[in-house]
Design a protein around this motif. Structure first.
Motif, short mmCIF file in Angstrom:
data_model
loop_
_atom_site.label_atom_id
_atom_site.label_comp_id
_atom_site.label_asym_id
_atom_site.label_seq_id
_atom_site.Cartn_x
_atom_site.Cartn_y
_atom_site.Cartn_z
N VAL A 258 50.66 34.60 -3.15
CA VAL A 258 51.60 35.59 -3.68
C VAL A 258 51.10 37.02 -3.51
CG1 VAL A 258 52.77 34.08 -5.31
CG2 VAL A 258 50.64 35.18 -5.98
N ASP A 259 50.14 37.22 -2.61
CA ASP A 259 49.73 38.59 -2.31
C ASP A 259 50.83 39.26 -1.48
OD1 ASP A 259 48.62 38.46 0.82
OD2 ASP A 259 48.47 36.58 -0.30
N ALA A 260 50.90 40.57 -1.55
CA ALA A 260 51.97 41.32 -0.89
C ALA A 260 51.98 41.09 0.61
CB ALA A 260 51.82 42.80 -1.20
N GLU A 261 50.80 40.95 1.21
CA GLU A 261 50.70 40.77 2.65
C GLU A 261 51.40 39.48 3.08
OE1 GLU A 261 49.96 42.45 6.07
OE2 GLU A 261 48.85 43.29 4.38
N ASN A 262 51.14 38.39 2.36
CA ASN A 262 51.74 37.11 2.72
C ASN A 262 53.25 37.11 2.48
OD1 ASN A 262 51.62 34.12 3.34
ND2 ASN A 262 52.38 34.04 1.24
N ILE A 263 53.68 37.69 1.35
CA ILE A 263 55.11 37.72 1.03
C ILE A 263 55.85 38.54 2.08
CG2 ILE A 263 56.84 38.44 -0.65
CD1 ILE A 263 55.24 35.94 -1.44
N ALA A 264 55.28 39.69 2.45
CA ALA A 264 55.90 40.54 3.48
C ALA A 264 56.01 39.78 4.80
CB ALA A 264 55.09 41.82 3.66
N LYS A 265 54.97 39.05 5.15
CA LYS A 265 54.96 38.28 6.40
C LYS A 265 56.05 37.23 6.38
CE LYS A 265 51.89 35.58 9.39
NZ LYS A 265 50.51 35.02 9.54
N ARG A 266 56.20 36.54 5.26
CA ARG A 266 57.22 35.50 5.16
C ARG A 266 58.63 36.08 5.23
NH1 ARG A 266 55.50 30.54 3.96
NH2 ARG A 266 57.62 29.91 3.39
N MET A 267 58.77 37.36 4.89
CA MET A 267 60.08 38.01 4.92
C MET A 267 60.25 38.86 6.19
SD MET A 267 60.61 39.01 0.87
CE MET A 267 62.37 39.29 1.10
N MET A 269 58.50 41.39 7.60
CA MET A 269 58.41 42.85 7.49
C MET A 269 56.97 43.23 7.18
SD MET A 269 60.19 43.43 3.74
CE MET A 269 61.65 42.53 4.25
N SER A 270 56.69 44.51 7.23
CA SER A 270 55.36 44.98 6.90
C SER A 270 55.20 45.13 5.39
CB SER A 270 55.09 46.34 7.55
OG SER A 270 55.92 47.34 6.98
N ARG A 271 53.97 45.15 4.93
CA ARG A 271 53.72 45.35 3.51
C ARG A 271 54.29 46.70 3.05
NH1 ARG A 271 47.64 45.41 1.28
NH2 ARG A 271 47.65 47.24 2.64
N HIS A 272 54.17 47.70 3.90
CA HIS A 272 54.69 49.02 3.56
C HIS A 272 56.21 48.98 3.34
CE1 HIS A 272 55.28 53.35 3.59
NE2 HIS A 272 56.21 53.20 4.53
N THR A 273 56.92 48.26 4.21
CA THR A 273 58.38 48.14 4.06
C THR A 273 58.73 47.39 2.79
OG1 THR A 273 58.69 48.18 6.46
CG2 THR A 273 60.48 47.25 5.13
N LEU A 274 57.96 46.35 2.49
CA LEU A 274 58.17 45.59 1.25
C LEU A 274 58.05 46.50 0.04
CD1 LEU A 274 58.40 42.80 -0.26
CD2 LEU A 274 55.90 42.75 -0.21
N TYR A 275 56.97 47.28 0.00
CA TYR A 275 56.76 48.19 -1.12
C TYR A 275 57.88 49.22 -1.22
CZ TYR A 275 51.91 46.58 -1.81
OH TYR A 275 50.80 45.84 -2.08
N ARG A 276 58.26 49.78 -0.06
CA ARG A 276 59.25 50.86 -0.04
C ARG A 276 60.62 50.36 -0.53
NH1 ARG A 276 62.90 51.80 3.60
NH2 ARG A 276 61.84 50.55 5.20
N ARG A 277 61.04 49.18 -0.05
CA ARG A 277 62.36 48.67 -0.43
C ARG A 277 62.41 48.26 -1.90
NH1 ARG A 277 65.13 44.78 3.88
NH2 ARG A 277 66.79 45.11 2.33
N LEU A 278 61.32 47.71 -2.42
CA LEU A 278 61.28 47.40 -3.84
C LEU A 278 61.34 48.67 -4.68
CD1 LEU A 278 58.62 44.53 -4.05
CD2 LEU A 278 61.06 44.35 -4.53
N LYS A 279 60.62 49.70 -4.24
CA LYS A 279 60.62 50.97 -4.96
C LYS A 279 62.02 51.58 -5.01
CE LYS A 279 58.35 55.50 -5.13
NZ LYS A 279 57.38 56.41 -4.47
N PHE A 285 55.98 45.82 -6.58
CA PHE A 285 55.64 44.44 -6.25
C PHE A 285 54.84 43.81 -7.40
CE2 PHE A 285 52.77 41.21 -4.55
CZ PHE A 285 53.67 40.37 -3.91
N HIS A 286 53.88 44.54 -7.93
CA HIS A 286 53.05 44.03 -9.02
C HIS A 286 53.90 43.66 -10.24
CE1 HIS A 286 50.56 44.41 -12.67
NE2 HIS A 286 49.62 43.83 -11.93
#
Length: 345
Positions: A258-267, A269-279, A285-286
């Motif tokens: 459940v680290d951000a890197e793995n979740i982003a990979k499964r979706m 996208m990059s970790r940065h995109t994951l963080y940005r879209r959640l924001k 993410f946390h």
């Protein structure tokens, strides 16, 4: 409560207006001032007559509070379920009663229930003997005792009136505490009752699922499905990015991925995109991971089928002590103390 707070999201949730319409008609018969109803609902009364009208859930709960105060009747939900006005069924109910079997009717009920109440969803579980129809609140702010009493009573009475009076219940669970007098509950449900449960639930024999519904119209059923699909595309919001991430997190919790890197990979996208879209949707993410773990922790603890060590593993914690610290941060008490404080069945 077994569900967590979500005040910011509740503001944008809506319910079908059919129950509000029945409730207003009842209050008007009792002499309430129409202007008081209008100010409570923040809409005109004639709007409740519109088939596709949606009422903000906060206004809906305010109406229930007004009704309970005005009538001084704590069991108003049960009384309204027996009211002749409730013979007027909504779209989802018509689809249910025009389904081929009880099983297929419940599948459609589960599928389209968000059109009735966006703050809740239906879960259906089976074991060897019984079926469990659970009304699950997504946020504690959307739980209204009078409304859920009305919903469960109306569901049972309609099934008995329109399908078969011999389809008896094995038990009924309510999420809220027991009232001082449960005689009205016994009269309607005629089965063992339990309160302070994880979810409000109707429990019946699994074999009932094969029951063929007697008043079915295949032609009407097809028309209704076509209409509700069109309606749902118009009024139900598309699944949010946050909800998509939440679903992915839930699938990965017990795999300790459940680290951000793995979740982003499964979706994809990059970790940065994951963080940005959640924001952009107002959450980190946390915080989302913490929310998922808290919700799952309550669910596992209330089911009582797992040890604390197993729950820690299922939630993706490296050890029991880490889970205990997190749970104490969420609730102020340890998971062991929480289990001891729960009512014994």
């Amino acid at each position: 409560m077994t569900i967590k707070s979500g005040k910011s999201r509740v503001k944008n949730l809506f319910v079908n207006s059919s129950t509000a319409k029945v409730l207003c008609e009842y209050l008007i018969q009792k002499g309430i001032n129409n202007e008081l109803l209008i100010s409570t609902l923040a809409c005109e009364l004639h709007e409740l007559e519109l088939a596709d009208f949606r009422l903000n859930i906060s206004a809906y709960h305010a109406l229930w509070s007004l009704a309970l105060s005005y009538t001084s009747d704590e069991r108003l939900g049960l009384k309204l379920a027996q009211n002749p006005h409730n013979e007027e069924m909504g779209l989802v109910a018509h689809i249910f009663f025009n389904s081929p079997t009880l099983y297929e009717g419940l599948q459609q009920y589960q599928r389209y229930y968000s059109l009735v109440n966006e703050g809740m969803h239906i879960e259906i579980h089976n074991d060897d003997k019984f079926t469990y129809l659970e009304y699950v609140c997504d946020y504690n702010e959307v739980y209204c005792s009078a409304d859920i009493e009305h919903t469960l009573a109306l569901s049972v009475l309609r099934v008995q009136d329109h399908i078969n009076r011999k389809l008896d219940l094995e038990a009924v669970h309510f999420q809220h505490p027991a009232p001082g007098d449960i005689s009205e509950f016994k009269k309607i449900f005629r089965c063992p009752l339990r309160f302070n449960q994880s979810h409000s639930t109707l429990i019946f024999k699994k074999c009932y699922l094969n029951y063929k519904l007697p008043r079915r119209s295949p032609y009407l059923y097809k028309l209704l499905i076509k209409h509700i699909e069109s309606l749902s595309r118009k009024i139900l919001p598309a699944i949010s990015f946050t909800d998509s991430v939440k679903t992915t997190l839930e699938s990965q919790l017990s795999k300790d991925k459940v680290d951000a890197e793995n979740i982003a990979k499964r979706m994809n996208m990059s970790r940065h995109t994951l963080y940005r879209r959640l924001k952009s949707e107002g959450i980190s993410f946390h915080d989302l991971l913490d929310e998922v773990r808290e919700e799952k922790a309550y669910a596992y603890l209330n089911k009582g089928k797992h040890s604390l060590s197993d729950i820690a593993f299922l939630l993706g914690f490296s050890e029991l002590s880490a889970f205990s610290r997190a749970f104490k941060r969420w609730t102020g008490i340890s998971p062991a103390k929480y289990l001891k404080s729960r009512p014994q069945e």
